[in-house]
Design a protein around this motif. Structure first.
Motif, PDB file in Angstrom:
ATOM      1  N   TYR A  67      -0.318  10.350 -10.491  1.00 36.68           N
ATOM      2  CA  TYR A  67       0.739   9.989  -9.717  1.00 36.68           C
ATOM      3  C   TYR A  67       0.172   8.683  -8.987  1.00 36.68           C
ATOM      4  CZ  TYR A  67       2.518  14.428 -10.180  1.00 36.68           C
ATOM      5  OH  TYR A  67       2.714  15.818 -10.812  1.00 36.68           O
ATOM      6  N   PRO A  68       0.948   7.515  -8.859  1.00 33.05           N
ATOM      7  CA  PRO A  68       0.606   6.329  -8.276  1.00 33.05           C
ATOM      8  C   PRO A  68       0.532   6.587  -6.791  1.00 33.05           C
ATOM      9  CG  PRO A  68       2.203   5.776  -9.894  1.00 33.05           C
ATOM     10  CD  PRO A  68       2.131   7.095  -9.840  1.00 33.05           C
ATOM     11  N   SER A  69       1.645   7.408  -6.304  1.00 35.09           N
ATOM     12  CA  SER A  69       1.380   7.746  -4.743  1.00 35.09           C
ATOM     13  C   SER A  69       0.003   8.646  -4.530  1.00 35.09           C
ATOM     14  CB  SER A  69       2.488   8.839  -4.477  1.00 35.09           C
ATOM     15  OG  SER A  69       2.328  10.136  -5.272  1.00 35.09           O
ATOM     16  N   PHE A  72      -2.541   5.836  -4.231  1.00 30.38           N
ATOM     17  CA  PHE A  72      -2.197   5.027  -2.910  1.00 30.38           C
ATOM     18  C   PHE A  72      -2.929   6.025  -1.771  1.00 30.38           C
ATOM     19  CE2 PHE A  72       0.668   3.537   0.366  1.00 30.38           C
ATOM     20  CZ  PHE A  72       0.207   2.312   0.406  1.00 30.38           C
ATOM     21  N   GLY A  73      -2.863   7.091  -1.988  1.00 32.16           N
ATOM     22  CA  GLY A  73      -3.077   8.008  -0.777  1.00 32.16           C
ATOM     23  C   GLY A  73      -4.702   8.016  -0.536  1.00 32.16           C
ATOM     24  N   THR A  76      -5.960   4.538   0.563  1.00 37.49           N
ATOM     25  CA  THR A  76      -5.317   4.299   1.977  1.00 37.49           C
ATOM     26  C   THR A  76      -6.369   5.271   2.796  1.00 37.49           C
ATOM     27  OG1 THR A  76      -3.660   5.760   1.994  1.00 37.49           O
ATOM     28  CG2 THR A  76      -3.001   3.346   1.941  1.00 37.49           C
ATOM     29  N   PHE A  77      -6.782   6.328   2.168  1.00 32.08           N
ATOM     30  CA  PHE A  77      -7.521   7.205   3.061  1.00 32.08           C
ATOM     31  C   PHE A  77      -9.136   6.720   3.324  1.00 32.08           C
ATOM     32  CE2 PHE A  77     -10.579  10.694   3.624  1.00 32.08           C
ATOM     33  CZ  PHE A  77      -9.865  11.633   4.564  1.00 32.08           C
TER      34      PHE A  77
ATOM     35  N   CYS B 157       7.049  18.065  -4.887  1.00 33.30           N
ATOM     36  CA  CYS B 157       7.353  16.963  -5.975  1.00 33.30           C
ATOM     37  C   CYS B 157       6.193  16.858  -7.016  1.00 33.30           C
ATOM     38  CB  CYS B 157       7.384  15.545  -5.496  1.00 33.30           C
ATOM     39  SG  CYS B 157       8.004  14.292  -6.425  1.00 33.30           S
ATOM     40  N   ASP B 158       5.033  17.548  -6.662  1.00 34.44           N
ATOM     41  CA  ASP B 158       3.977  17.588  -7.449  1.00 34.44           C
ATOM     42  C   ASP B 158       3.867  18.866  -8.378  1.00 34.44           C
ATOM     43  OD1 ASP B 158       1.420  17.798  -8.890  1.00 34.44           O
ATOM     44  OD2 ASP B 158       0.111  18.186  -6.861  1.00 34.44           O
ATOM     45  N   GLY B 164       5.450  13.581  -8.482  1.00 31.81           N
ATOM     46  CA  GLY B 164       4.608  12.906  -7.543  1.00 31.81           C
ATOM     47  C   GLY B 164       5.106  11.710  -6.765  1.00 31.81           C
ATOM     48  N   ALA B 165       6.053  11.638  -6.283  1.00 30.55           N
ATOM     49  CA  ALA B 165       6.814  10.542  -5.528  1.00 30.55           C
ATOM     50  C   ALA B 165       6.184  10.412  -4.297  1.00 30.55           C
ATOM     51  CB  ALA B 165       8.292  10.768  -5.420  1.00 30.55           C
ATOM     52  N   TYR B 166       5.755  11.394  -3.740  1.00 29.73           N
ATOM     53  CA  TYR B 166       4.940  11.399  -2.325  1.00 29.73           C
ATOM     54  C   TYR B 166       3.438  11.583  -2.099  1.00 29.73           C
ATOM     55  CZ  TYR B 166       9.983  11.975  -0.817  1.00 29.73           C
ATOM     56  OH  TYR B 166      11.267  12.053  -0.795  1.00 29.73           O
ATOM     57  N   SER B 167       2.714  10.912  -1.278  1.00 26.41           N
ATOM     58  CA  SER B 167       1.474  11.413  -0.859  1.00 26.41           C
ATOM     59  C   SER B 167       1.369  11.395   0.703  1.00 26.41           C
ATOM     60  CB  SER B 167       0.394  10.783  -1.876  1.00 26.41           C
ATOM     61  OG  SER B 167      -0.657  11.062  -1.472  1.00 26.41           O
ATOM     62  N   PHE B 168       0.434  11.858   1.091  1.00 24.36           N
ATOM     63  CA  PHE B 168      -0.094  11.580   2.512  1.00 24.36           C
ATOM     64  C   PHE B 168      -0.849  10.042   2.051  1.00 24.36           C
ATOM     65  CE2 PHE B 168       0.149  15.973   3.518  1.00 24.36           C
ATOM     66  CZ  PHE B 168       0.800  15.861   4.871  1.00 24.36           C
ATOM     67  N   VAL B 169      -0.600   9.475   3.052  1.00 22.14           N
ATOM     68  CA  VAL B 169      -1.345   8.088   3.213  1.00 22.14           C
ATOM     69  C   VAL B 169      -1.886   7.681   4.483  1.00 22.14           C
ATOM     70  CG1 VAL B 169       0.181   7.063   1.180  1.00 22.14           C
ATOM     71  CG2 VAL B 169       0.443   6.674   3.685  1.00 22.14           C
ATOM     72  N   ASN B 170      -2.869   6.910   4.687  1.00 20.00           N
ATOM     73  CA  ASN B 170      -3.371   6.485   5.700  1.00 20.00           C
ATOM     74  C   ASN B 170      -4.466   7.742   5.968  1.00 20.00           C
ATOM     75  OD1 ASN B 170      -2.512   4.125   5.608  1.00 20.00           O
ATOM     76  ND2 ASN B 170      -0.873   4.518   6.854  1.00 20.00           N
ATOM     77  N   ARG B 171      -4.987   7.629   7.435  1.00 17.08           N
ATOM     78  CA  ARG B 171      -5.944   8.675   7.787  1.00 17.08           C
ATOM     79  C   ARG B 171      -5.764   8.859   9.410  1.00 17.08           C
ATOM     80  NH1 ARG B 171     -11.562   6.751   8.066  1.00 17.08           N
ATOM     81  NH2 ARG B 171     -10.140   4.995   7.232  1.00 17.08           N
ATOM     82  N   THR B 179       5.422   6.833  -0.128  1.00 16.93           N
ATOM     83  CA  THR B 179       5.601   6.453  -1.358  1.00 16.93           C
ATOM     84  C   THR B 179       4.566   5.424  -1.759  1.00 16.93           C
ATOM     85  OG1 THR B 179       6.972   4.592  -0.926  1.00 16.93           O
ATOM     86  CG2 THR B 179       7.969   6.656  -1.426  1.00 16.93           C
ATOM     87  N   PRO B 180       4.121   5.251  -3.251  1.00 15.85           N
ATOM     88  CA  PRO B 180       3.135   4.493  -3.446  1.00 15.85           C
ATOM     89  C   PRO B 180       3.512   2.842  -2.951  1.00 15.85           C
ATOM     90  CG  PRO B 180       4.191   5.359  -5.606  1.00 15.85           C
ATOM     91  CD  PRO B 180       4.986   5.863  -4.052  1.00 15.85           C
ATOM     92  N   PHE B 181       2.593   2.212  -2.432  1.00 13.15           N
ATOM     93  CA  PHE B 181       2.582   0.998  -1.655  1.00 13.15           C
ATOM     94  C   PHE B 181       3.700   0.962  -0.571  1.00 13.15           C
ATOM     95  CE2 PHE B 181       2.053   0.820  -6.250  1.00 13.15           C
ATOM     96  CZ  PHE B 181       0.663   0.451  -6.086  1.00 13.15           C
ATOM     97  N   ASP B 182       4.121   2.178   0.112  1.00 14.30           N
ATOM     98  CA  ASP B 182       4.923   2.224   1.093  1.00 14.30           C
ATOM     99  C   ASP B 182       6.276   1.616   0.717  1.00 14.30           C
ATOM    100  OD1 ASP B 182       4.008   3.497   3.198  1.00 14.30           O
ATOM    101  OD2 ASP B 182       3.018   1.826   3.983  1.00 14.30           O
ATOM    102  N   GLU B 183       6.767   1.439  -0.525  1.00 15.76           N
ATOM    103  CA  GLU B 183       7.674   0.784  -1.001  1.00 15.76           C
ATOM    104  C   GLU B 183       8.963   2.054  -0.851  1.00 15.76           C
ATOM    105  OE1 GLU B 183       6.700  -0.505  -5.034  1.00 15.76           O
ATOM    106  OE2 GLU B 183       6.028  -2.223  -4.090  1.00 15.76           O
TER     107      GLU B 183
END
Lengths: 174, 829
Positions: A67-69, A72-73, A76-77, B157-158, B164-171, B179-183
């Motif tokens: 998944y692109p998400s 991206f995760g 950014t991690f 979603c996964d 797979g619309a979402y993921s944890f991003v940053n730290r 979402t991908p690229f925060d879009e």
């Protein structure tokens, strides 16, 4: 399509990055059958492009079926990945304790003045990216600066001038 | 089994259970925020900390710790309570506490636990998050400031939706769900994420500020869109259905819904609903009383009945309840005496009423939805099974991802299913399904992989000699699938311990009729993949009661006209009265001109519907009916599950249920009283319908009952025809969009916000060749006519193949198609 929409579409196309994906495809080809290939693929792409361009993320998502998400995760991690273009020359100035007491803040200020960019910024011509870092692991050489892999110890304000003058002359191509 | 003690209570559970599962089994509640019974354990929130005698020194998360023999667990010591309170304080530190305006209030796990643990002060202070709220997408409002990082949205979603619309991003402190690229969110909009969100970080936009959760009356029912038969709970207030409420204990699907099930309910209280009967006077439909309308219909029907019963015909939607369908059949077949009654242009039932009837002697699938996760190899015809039956799509996702089921997709295009891990796709030229299935059967025989018992079954020799004439090489060339792939699929299917075939049918699947069904049934019979768990063939009917319509024989059974012939009969003058209940032939049947001509022919047309549809506009009398939320009754879904719907609101306007209207017509036409409640009619159905004999409305309960069938397998040779191709043209496939089902979903706000108009989908290469990109308008031309459509560029379509959904009236695709599996068209800018 009305004129207004046509214009919008044209600007949108312009803002979309146009990236030659040949190198990214080659990186993916190299690791395609490796189990757990996402990290080496992303690292390889960053080596090729200097950062991870958005179209390559879509490509990796499609070819590795991730998944692109999630990509991206991952991007950014880890601090090692960059999503925006980086300068040809990465200038890193240590602001750790040893360098700080030896005058690192003035070195940083001087770079800012000379390059017209701040911390973690990239010059518009993509020549320089400037970063303050916590420690480069060579406190004996404080205050310390690095340009890509070259190390400059015992930095002074004058040396900043010299370094900038030197790298301004260097070619943009690797 | 493992024995342990929880709070001095002896518990025995399976050895793969966690402490949380064991406590639940023993009736001991452990608070939790990040856990969902449908998802893998996560262990993120630390609310479920417990004390384990054997693991002293630290508190243990109950949701991720497996039970061990002799374990002694305590769930409510002072230390535990302090720790849980600390967890809540830390969560509340960043949480905005905007509960008065939060839609989740009352249904919020964080709010409830804060109350339960009496967290009325916080020893910490910190700034709140200031993330931008995503208001941009049509259905799901995302406020990351309220998020407690349980990760359930991303995991569902996964794991289940496989999008797979979402993921944890940053730290660290910057981490958030994104979402991908925060879009802005751009997904399938099934809303599964909203259903599992323990707080108000994800809310349903159409429901925002509509009602407090506790003010909703919650009514259990069954979704009225596709044939999957998902149970749902309607949230009702002031006689309006305002939302659907998640209940993880509902149905085989554990409360999972798709986009239209969750967001498509607005048609119920739509202001477009018909509220009075209408009668055409001087060419215009004007409001009339029920009495006047019914009298007119009765007089026309009795007139026609007297002169020639066969001049009466009916098209009845399989969206009605079994009770209503039963009365319709009684009205037309028994009272009036016409056999000309049909539904869904025949596409939604011939696989059952002819294909399965011939091959198995029954008109229902021998297999069940539960078999999907129990099989070893799943052969799915067309990747759109996901689009037409999204929740069955979730079952397929789970089968592949959790149970390691070997998924094979025989399809004319790619789709979401083809992207599942290790899924093998066989993308063939449009229209070559029967050829391919025959080639697989031939290969099974050639490799001597047929089940010995099959050789004594009727039709074996006929099939064998028919297949002798089949050349796998020729089929391979015609279908565009390599010989090795065909033989390999045959080997794998035959050698699999258990194998299940899924075949979706309906108006979006013009080629999926009786022949393809028999060809597929041959595979199952030849290899003995029948009468066993995880084996057989499952036909996915398109509409909520497609199976019921087949069971109740809403199709000609004694030489009457089928749907196509009924329309032709109107045009020729043979059909004098056409009664249409809920069908919309003008938009959904193939060949629009044929339907329009029939309706304009001078036959007396009665339409009963929720809306003044394109078909109703052409009627002489229009009768307003109740939606599924305003009545009781039963639907029979995919896999023969008979389930009850319940009345949630009173009638909109003057509408009456199809049951009430039909009963009145029967009474007036026959002179004998016809009435009775749904339950009484169901008793009649049980007495007269094969399979239903053991059922009663009392026995159906909340989960419904799967009625039993006994099959008598017979091998039926069918001949595949090499599809014609036209050089330089594109193969047009019609089908269903993920967000729509038939034409009713167009009256639901949710589906229209995501997909509000027709489009033409094509691949990148073709788009490049034609010089078109996403959003451009393209001209599509067939022998029958031309249309302008918006372009959608994707990765699903093979080169030379394009797709258009069939739900829409504007740019209606049935004005260029005539019901063939493939229509050859030219495209130009």
């Amino acid at each position: 399509m009305s004129n207004a929409t046509a214009q919008n579409a044209a600007t949108e196309e312009k803002s979309e990055e146009v990236i030659d994906l040949t190198a990214a495809n080659a990186v993916i080809d190299k690791y395609l059958t490796l189990h757990g290939n996402l990290m080496p693929v992303l690292q390889g792409i960053q080596d090729e492009y200097g950062y991870v361009p958005k179209p390559t993320i879509d490509l990796v998502a499609e070819r590795l079926n991730v998944y692109p998400s999630q990509i991206f995760g991952v991007l950014t991690f880890y601090a090692q990945f960059h999503l925006k273009p980086r300068g040809r020359f990465i200038i890193r100035v240590c602001v750790g304790t040893a360098c700080h007491v030896q005058g690192a803040p003035r070195i940083v200020e001087t770079f800012f003045d000379k390059l017209h960019i701040g911390h973690a910024e990239t010059s518009a011509d993509l020549r320089y990216t400037f970063e303050k870092v916590a420690c480069l692991g060579a406190c004996g050489m404080a205050p310390l600066a690095m340009v890509n892999d070259a190390t400059y110890g015992a930095m002074t304000v004058q040396k900043v001038d010299a370094i900038v003058a030197d790298y301004n002359q260097r070619p943009m191509k690797k | 089994m493992v024995n342990l003690t929880i709070d001095d209570k002896q518990v025995t559970v399976a050895k793969d259970a966690t402490i949380f599962d064991a406590a639940k089994a023993a009736g001991i509640r452990i608070p939790i925020l990040c856990h969902d019974k449908k998802l893998h354990p996560f262990g993120g929130c630390r609310m479920c900390l417990v004390e384990v005698e054997q693991m002293k020194g630290r508190l243990i998360p109950a949701c991720t710790t497996p039970v061990t023999e002799g374990m002694i667990v305590r769930t409510t010591t002072d230390e535990i309570m302090t720790a849980r309170k600390l967890v809540l304080e830390l969560l509340l530190l960043k949480h905005p506490l905007d509960c008065p305006v939060c839609d989740a209030a009352g249904d919020c796990d964080l709010q409830n636990l804060t109350y339960e643990y009496k967290v009325n002060a916080n020893k910490f202070t910190d700034e709140k998050f200031r993330w931008d709220i995503d208001y941009e997408n049509p259905l799901i409002e995302r406020d990351q400031n309220r998020c407690i990082h349980c990760g359930k949205c991303s995991r569902i979603c996964d794991e289940i939706v496989a999008f797979g619309a979402y993921s944890f991003v940053n730290r660290g402190i910057e981490a958030k769900i994104s979402t991908p690229f925060d879009e802005k969110l751009d997904c399938e909009y099934c809303g599964s994420c909203i259903s599992v969100c323990p707080v108000g970080a994800l809310i349903a936009k159409p429901f925002k500020f509509k009602a407090r959760w506790w003010a909703l009356n919650k009514v259990k029912s069954v979704c009225s869109y596709c044939g999957t038969g998902c149970q749902l709970t309607l949230g009702v207030k002031d006689n309006k259905v305002l939302t659907t409420v998640y209940d993880e204990d509902q149905g085989f699907h554990n409360g999972q819904l798709c986009s239209r099930g969750r967001f498509g309910y607005q048609f119920i209280n739509s202001d477009k609903r018909l509220t009075t009967p209408l009668i055409k006077k001087n060419g215009t439909l004007v409001p009339a009383s029920w009495e006047e309308a019914i009298d007119l219909v009765v007089s026309r029907l009795s007139e026609a009945k007297k002169s020639d019963p066969s001049s009466v015909a009916a098209l009845v939607t399989p969206r009605l309840t079994n009770e209503e369908l039963y009365l319709f059949r009684k009205l037309f077949k028994d009272v009036i005496g016409t056999d000309s009654i049909d539904h869904s242009a025949g596409y939604a039932h011939k696989a059952l009423t002819e294909g399965l009837k011939e091959s198995f002697g029954i008109t229902a699938s021998p297999s069940l939805i539960e078999d999907i996760q129990k099989t070893d190899l799943l052969l799915v015809l067309k990747s759109d099974a996901y689009e037409t039956h999204p929740v069955i799509g979730f079952e397929i996702n789970l089968a592949v991802k959790r149970q390691g089921v070997d998924l094979r997709i025989l399809s004319d295009k790619s789709g979401k299913l083809t992207r599942l891990p290790d899924a093998k796709k066989y993308i063939h030229k449009p229209g070559s399904e029967i050829l391919l299935v025959n080639a697989i059967a031939k290969s099974i025989l050639d490799q001597n992989l047929a089940d010995p018992a099959a050789q004594s079954l009727p039709g074996f020799d006929a099939l064998k000699s028919a297949l002798a004439a089949v050349s796998i090489e020729q089929i391979s060339a015609a279908a565009g699938v390599p010989v090795e792939a065909i033989t390999r699929l045959a080997t794998d299917y035959a050698k699999a311990g258990k194998a299940l075939i899924l075949l979706p049918i309906g108006l979006g699947y013009p080629g999926h009729g009786s022949e393809l069904t028999s060809a597929l049934a041959n595979l199952a019979i030849l290899t003995g993949k029948l009468n066993k768990e995880g084996c057989g063939i499952l036909i996915l009917g398109e509409k909520n009661n497609s199976q019921g319509a087949a069971d109740l024989a809403i199709h000609p059974t004694a030489g009457g006209r089928d749907a196509g012939a009924i329309l032709e009969g109107c045009t020729s003058g043979a059909v004098k009265v056409l009664y249409i209940a809920g069908e919309n032939p003008v938009v959904s049947y193939p060949d629009k001109a044929k339907s329009v001509k029939a309706l304009e022919s001078g036959a007396f047309v009665v339409v009963q519907d929720l809306f003044l549809t394109e078909t109703a506009q052409m009627a002489d009398v229009v009768l307003p009916v109740k939606s599924f939320a305003e009545k009781c009754g039963t639907f029979t879904s995919v896999g023969r599950n008979v389930q009850q719907i319940r009345k949630a609101i009173s009638a909109v306007g003057q509408s009456r249920s199809d049951r009430e209207i039909t009963a009145e017509l029967i009474s007036k036409l026959s002179g004998a009283a016809c009435g009775g409640s749904s339950a009484e009619i169901f008793t009649e159905i049980a007495a007269s319908t094969p399979g239903y004999s053991s059922l009663s409305t009392d026995s159906l309960g909340d989960n419904g009952v799967i009625y039993p069938v006994v099959i008598t397998p017979k091998l039926v040779p069918v001949v595949g025809v090499v599809p014609e191709t036209e050089e330089g043209k594109f193969a047009l496939l019609i089908g269903s969009s993920l967000y729509h089902c038939g034409t009713m979903s167009r009256y639901g706000e949710g589906p229209m916000l995501v997909c509000g108009e027709s489009y033409l989908e094509l691949g990148r290469t073709d788009a490049g060749k034609l010089g078109v990109s996403e959003g451009d308008t393209i001209k599509l031309k067939s022998a029958a006519g031309e249309l302008n459509l918006k372009v959608k560029v994707g990765t699903r379509m093979p080169e030379g193949v394009v797709f258009v959904p069939y739900h829409f009236e504007t740019s209606a695709i049935n004005s260029v198609t005539a019901g063939n599996p493939v229509t050859w068209v030219t495209l130009s800018r």
